[in-house]
Scaffold this motif. Structure first.
Motif, PDB file in Angstrom:
ATOM      1  N   THR A   2       0.839  -1.191   0.000  1.00  9.62           N
ATOM      2  CA  THR A   2       0.000   0.000   0.000  1.00  9.62           C
ATOM      3  C   THR A   2       0.876   1.244   0.000  1.00  9.62           C
ATOM      4  O   THR A   2       1.554   1.543   0.991  1.00  9.62           O
ATOM      5  CB  THR A   2      -0.923   0.030   1.234  1.00  9.62           C
ATOM      6  N   LEU A   3       0.892   1.950  -1.105  1.00  6.69           N
ATOM      7  CA  LEU A   3       1.671   3.180  -1.194  1.00  6.69           C
ATOM      8  C   LEU A   3       0.954   4.286  -0.427  1.00  6.69           C
ATOM      9  O   LEU A   3      -0.259   4.482  -0.564  1.00  6.69           O
ATOM     10  CB  LEU A   3       1.853   3.582  -2.655  1.00  6.69           C
ATOM     11  N   HIS A   4       1.735   5.021   0.360  1.00  5.72           N
ATOM     12  CA  HIS A   4       1.132   6.031   1.228  1.00  5.72           C
ATOM     13  C   HIS A   4       1.585   7.446   0.909  1.00  5.72           C
ATOM     14  O   HIS A   4       0.789   8.389   0.911  1.00  5.72           O
ATOM     15  CB  HIS A   4       1.459   5.707   2.691  1.00  5.72           C
ATOM     16  N   SER A   5       2.879   7.633   0.640  1.00  6.56           N
ATOM     17  CA  SER A   5       3.405   8.979   0.426  1.00  6.56           C
ATOM     18  C   SER A   5       4.694   8.900  -0.376  1.00  6.56           C
ATOM     19  O   SER A   5       5.223   7.811  -0.623  1.00  6.56           O
ATOM     20  CB  SER A   5       3.660   9.685   1.766  1.00  6.56           C
ATOM     21  N   ALA A   6       5.184  10.059  -0.782  1.00  4.71           N
ATOM     22  CA  ALA A   6       6.435  10.103  -1.541  1.00  4.71           C
ATOM     23  C   ALA A   6       7.074  11.471  -1.380  1.00  4.71           C
ATOM     24  O   ALA A   6       6.393  12.470  -1.126  1.00  4.71           O
ATOM     25  CB  ALA A   6       6.191   9.808  -3.016  1.00  4.71           C
ATOM     26  N   ARG A   7       8.392  11.511  -1.537  1.00  6.16           N
ATOM     27  CA  ARG A   7       9.128  12.769  -1.655  1.00  6.16           C
ATOM     28  C   ARG A   7       9.631  12.856  -3.084  1.00  6.16           C
ATOM     29  O   ARG A   7      10.196  11.894  -3.620  1.00  6.16           O
ATOM     30  CB  ARG A   7      10.293  12.803  -0.673  1.00  6.16           C
ATOM     31  N   GLN A   8       9.412  13.998  -3.703  1.00  6.53           N
ATOM     32  CA  GLN A   8       9.671  14.117  -5.136  1.00  6.53           C
ATOM     33  C   GLN A   8      10.337  15.439  -5.463  1.00  6.53           C
ATOM     34  O   GLN A   8       9.991  16.483  -4.907  1.00  6.53           O
ATOM     35  CB  GLN A   8       8.332  13.997  -5.879  1.00  6.53           C
ATOM     36  N   THR A   9      11.280  15.401  -6.385  1.00 10.49           N
ATOM     37  CA  THR A   9      11.953  16.600  -6.870  1.00 10.49           C
ATOM     38  C   THR A   9      11.834  16.644  -8.387  1.00 10.49           C
ATOM     39  O   THR A   9      12.123  15.645  -9.064  1.00 10.49           O
ATOM     40  CB  THR A   9      13.449  16.608  -6.477  1.00 10.49           C
ATOM     41  N   ILE A  10      11.415  17.798  -8.922  1.00 15.73           N
ATOM     42  CA  ILE A  10      11.244  17.974 -10.364  1.00 15.73           C
ATOM     43  C   ILE A  10      12.265  18.995 -10.851  1.00 15.73           C
ATOM     44  O   ILE A  10      12.506  20.010 -10.199  1.00 15.73           O
ATOM     45  CB  ILE A  10       9.820  18.448 -10.704  1.00 15.73           C
ATOM     46  N   GLY A  11      12.876  18.713 -11.980  1.00 16.06           N
ATOM     47  CA  GLY A  11      13.854  19.633 -12.539  1.00 16.06           C
ATOM     48  C   GLY A  11      13.847  19.578 -14.058  1.00 16.06           C
ATOM     49  O   GLY A  11      12.917  19.060 -14.678  1.00 16.06           O
ATOM     50  N   ALA A  12      14.892  20.100 -14.662  1.00 13.89           N
ATOM     51  CA  ALA A  12      15.025  20.110 -16.118  1.00 13.89           C
ATOM     52  C   ALA A  12      16.499  20.169 -16.481  1.00 13.89           C
ATOM     53  O   ALA A  12      17.312  20.716 -15.731  1.00 13.89           O
ATOM     54  CB  ALA A  12      14.281  21.293 -16.720  1.00 13.89           C
ATOM     55  N   ARG A  13      16.822  19.604 -17.633  1.00 13.00           N
ATOM     56  CA  ARG A  13      18.190  19.684 -18.150  1.00 13.00           C
ATOM     57  C   ARG A  13      18.163  19.312 -19.620  1.00 13.00           C
ATOM     58  O   ARG A  13      17.104  18.957 -20.180  1.00 13.00           O
ATOM     59  CB  ARG A  13      19.137  18.777 -17.381  1.00 13.00           C
ATOM     60  N   SER A  14      19.315  19.392 -20.255  1.00 11.56           N
ATOM     61  CA  SER A  14      19.425  19.081 -21.681  1.00 11.56           C
ATOM     62  C   SER A  14      19.705  17.596 -21.884  1.00 11.56           C
ATOM     63  O   SER A  14      20.371  16.951 -21.072  1.00 11.56           O
ATOM     64  CB  SER A  14      20.549  19.904 -22.318  1.00 11.56           C
ATOM     65  N   ALA A  15      19.212  17.059 -22.975  1.00 15.52           N
ATOM     66  CA  ALA A  15      19.380  15.643 -23.281  1.00 15.52           C
ATOM     67  C   ALA A  15      20.807  15.341 -23.713  1.00 15.52           C
ATOM     68  O   ALA A  15      21.403  16.078 -24.507  1.00 15.52           O
ATOM     69  CB  ALA A  15      18.416  15.233 -24.383  1.00 15.52           C
ATOM     70  N   THR A  16      21.347  14.247 -23.190  1.00 13.08           N
ATOM     71  CA  THR A  16      22.639  13.744 -23.671  1.00 13.08           C
ATOM     72  C   THR A  16      22.425  13.040 -25.014  1.00 13.08           C
ATOM     73  O   THR A  16      21.289  12.830 -25.455  1.00 13.08           O
ATOM     74  CB  THR A  16      23.241  12.755 -22.673  1.00 13.08           C
ATOM     75  N   VAL A  17      23.506  12.649 -25.636  1.00 12.16           N
ATOM     76  CA  VAL A  17      23.411  11.920 -26.907  1.00 12.16           C
ATOM     77  C   VAL A  17      22.599  10.641 -26.733  1.00 12.16           C
ATOM     78  O   VAL A  17      21.710  10.323 -27.535  1.00 12.16           O
ATOM     79  CB  VAL A  17      24.824  11.586 -27.447  1.00 12.16           C
ATOM     80  N   GLU A  18      22.883   9.889 -25.662  1.00 12.21           N
ATOM     81  CA  GLU A  18      22.201   8.615 -25.422  1.00 12.21           C
ATOM     82  C   GLU A  18      20.718   8.828 -25.131  1.00 12.21           C
ATOM     83  O   GLU A  18      19.861   8.090 -25.629  1.00 12.21           O
ATOM     84  CB  GLU A  18      22.864   7.874 -24.256  1.00 12.21           C
ATOM     85  N   GLU A  19      20.419   9.833 -24.308  1.00  7.13           N
ATOM     86  CA  GLU A  19      19.018  10.101 -23.965  1.00  7.13           C
ATOM     87  C   GLU A  19      18.237  10.581 -25.179  1.00  7.13           C
ATOM     88  O   GLU A  19      17.076  10.200 -25.380  1.00  7.13           O
ATOM     89  CB  GLU A  19      18.961  11.137 -22.841  1.00  7.13           C
ATOM     90  N   ALA A  20      18.863  11.410 -25.998  1.00  4.85           N
ATOM     91  CA  ALA A  20      18.198  11.900 -27.207  1.00  4.85           C
ATOM     92  C   ALA A  20      17.848  10.733 -28.128  1.00  4.85           C
ATOM     93  O   ALA A  20      16.757  10.689 -28.713  1.00  4.85           O
ATOM     94  CB  ALA A  20      19.093  12.906 -27.922  1.00  4.85           C
ATOM     95  N   ALA A  21      18.757   9.776 -28.252  1.00  5.83           N
ATOM     96  CA  ALA A  21      18.495   8.611 -29.104  1.00  5.83           C
ATOM     97  C   ALA A  21      17.336   7.779 -28.560  1.00  5.83           C
ATOM     98  O   ALA A  21      16.475   7.308 -29.317  1.00  5.83           O
ATOM     99  CB  ALA A  21      19.757   7.752 -29.218  1.00  5.83           C
ATOM    100  N   LEU A  22      17.281   7.598 -27.241  1.00  6.43           N
ATOM    101  CA  LEU A  22      16.196   6.826 -26.627  1.00  6.43           C
ATOM    102  C   LEU A  22      14.839   7.487 -26.830  1.00  6.43           C
ATOM    103  O   LEU A  22      13.837   6.814 -27.084  1.00  6.43           O
ATOM    104  CB  LEU A  22      16.457   6.670 -25.123  1.00  6.43           C
ATOM    105  N   LEU A  23      14.806   8.824 -26.713  1.00  2.34           N
ATOM    106  CA  LEU A  23      13.543   9.548 -26.712  1.00  2.34           C
ATOM    107  C   LEU A  23      13.206  10.188 -28.053  1.00  2.34           C
ATOM    108  O   LEU A  23      12.257  10.962 -28.153  1.00  2.34           O
ATOM    109  CB  LEU A  23      13.568  10.627 -25.615  1.00  2.34           C
ATOM    110  N   ASP A  24      13.979   9.868 -29.084  1.00  5.07           N
ATOM    111  CA  ASP A  24      13.722  10.393 -30.423  1.00  5.07           C
ATOM    112  C   ASP A  24      13.729  11.920 -30.433  1.00  5.07           C
ATOM    113  O   ASP A  24      12.852  12.569 -30.999  1.00  5.07           O
ATOM    114  CB  ASP A  24      12.383   9.866 -30.959  1.00  5.07           C
ATOM    115  N   GLU A  25      14.723  12.495 -29.775  1.00 10.38           N
ATOM    116  CA  GLU A  25      14.891  13.943 -29.726  1.00 10.38           C
ATOM    117  C   GLU A  25      16.285  14.299 -30.241  1.00 10.38           C
ATOM    118  O   GLU A  25      17.105  13.430 -30.532  1.00 10.38           O
ATOM    119  CB  GLU A  25      14.727  14.459 -28.282  1.00 10.38           C
ATOM    120  N   GLN A  26      16.566  15.591 -30.338  1.00  6.21           N
ATOM    121  CA  GLN A  26      17.883  16.065 -30.699  1.00  6.21           C
ATOM    122  C   GLN A  26      18.737  16.217 -29.442  1.00  6.21           C
ATOM    123  O   GLN A  26      18.219  16.546 -28.372  1.00  6.21           O
ATOM    124  CB  GLN A  26      17.792  17.422 -31.413  1.00  6.21           C
TER     125      GLN A  26
END
Length: 261
Positions: free
Chosen positions: A195-219
């Motif tokens: 039974t999930l009850h709670s969570a601590r979460q952090t949201i951010g942003a950054r630029s895609a690396t070469v590997e991440e861009a390939a995975l996500l079909d982005e530049q």
């Protein structure tokens, strides 16, 4: 049924004829923006589905009594958001709606399914490894303790949306790869009696690396949203630590802010 450009021919029939637009010409809000907002809402709520054609700008401008530049500006704003695409010889076509995820303790799979986004999952990695220092700290384990690491690529309508990396205490539950590709992690946890009850979460942003861009079909260098989350069960035990990346062009977090009394 015959296919045209990857969509059924029925899906490419101009779809705007079934929609009603309420444009307030006396409003200070520009008409192009009003039209764009109503088109975006129709896409988000499934009234305009992926593959639907909008017809040409001249017909739409005549129907709505708007100038062609106004219609063009509205459509271009949604092309810029990645919701529409102009295809040579086909016209302006709905691609997909941006996923707007509520900021609450839910899984991406459940949110996509609830939004009618037809989620699909590819498990890239599913193995037991020694916990690194940061993973051990998040899960309350000794460094080097055994954890299960999952890496999954989550897609909708054949287009990648997110790359998910999750760590769980080894032996917490059966994490069969076939089941992980047919449903969500949190759904499996619930079915195992966690039974999930709670969570601590952090949201951010950054630029895609070469590997991440390939995975996500982005530049390479394209903006990505990031999320780190540690989830706890109803006994206060940490049961999952995740580090996720999302395509900013297809994904947004939705906040509700309240004033303190």
């Amino acid at each position: 049924m015959a296919k045209t450009g990857g969509y059924s021919r029925a899906a490419t029939t101009p779809a705007l004829s079934s929609l009603d637009f309420a444009l307030d010409r006396g409003s200070p809000v520009p008409l192009y923006y009003q039209l764009a907002q109503q088109l975006e809402a129709a896409i988000e709520h499934g009234q305009l589905a992926p593959g639907n054609l909008l017809g040409n700008e001249i017909d739409l401008s005549v129907r709505l009594g708007l100038s062609r530049p106004t219609v063009r500006q509205a459509i271009q704003s949604l092309v810029d958001k990645g919701l529409l695409v102009r295809r040579r010889g086909v016209g302006t076509q709905v691609v997909h709606s941006q996923v707007k995820r509520p900021l609450e303790l839910s899984s991406l799979y459940d949110d996509l399914e609830a939004a009618g986004q037809a989620p699909a999952t590819q498990v890239v990695r599913n193995e037991t490894v020694p916990a690194s220092a940061d993973v051990a700290a998040a899960l309350g384990l000794a460094e080097g303790g055994q954890v299960t690491v999952l890496e999954r690529l989550r897609s909708t309508y054949g287009q990648p949306v997110a790359f998910l990396c999750n760590y769980l205490p080894a032996g917490l539950l059966d994490l069969d790869t076939a089941r992980l590709e047919s449903t969500g992690l949190y759904r499996l946890m619930r079915s195992a009696g966690i039974t999930l009850h709670s969570a601590r979460q952090t949201i951010g942003a950054r630029s895609a690396t070469v590997e991440e861009a390939a995975l996500l079909d982005e530049q390479e260098g394209t903006a990505l949203l990031t999320m780190q989350r540690t989830a706890y069960d109803d006994t206060g035990r940490p049961v999952e630590y995740g580090t996720h990346i999302y395509r900013a062009s297809r994904y947004a977090f939705d906040f509700q802010l309240l004033v303190r009394p």
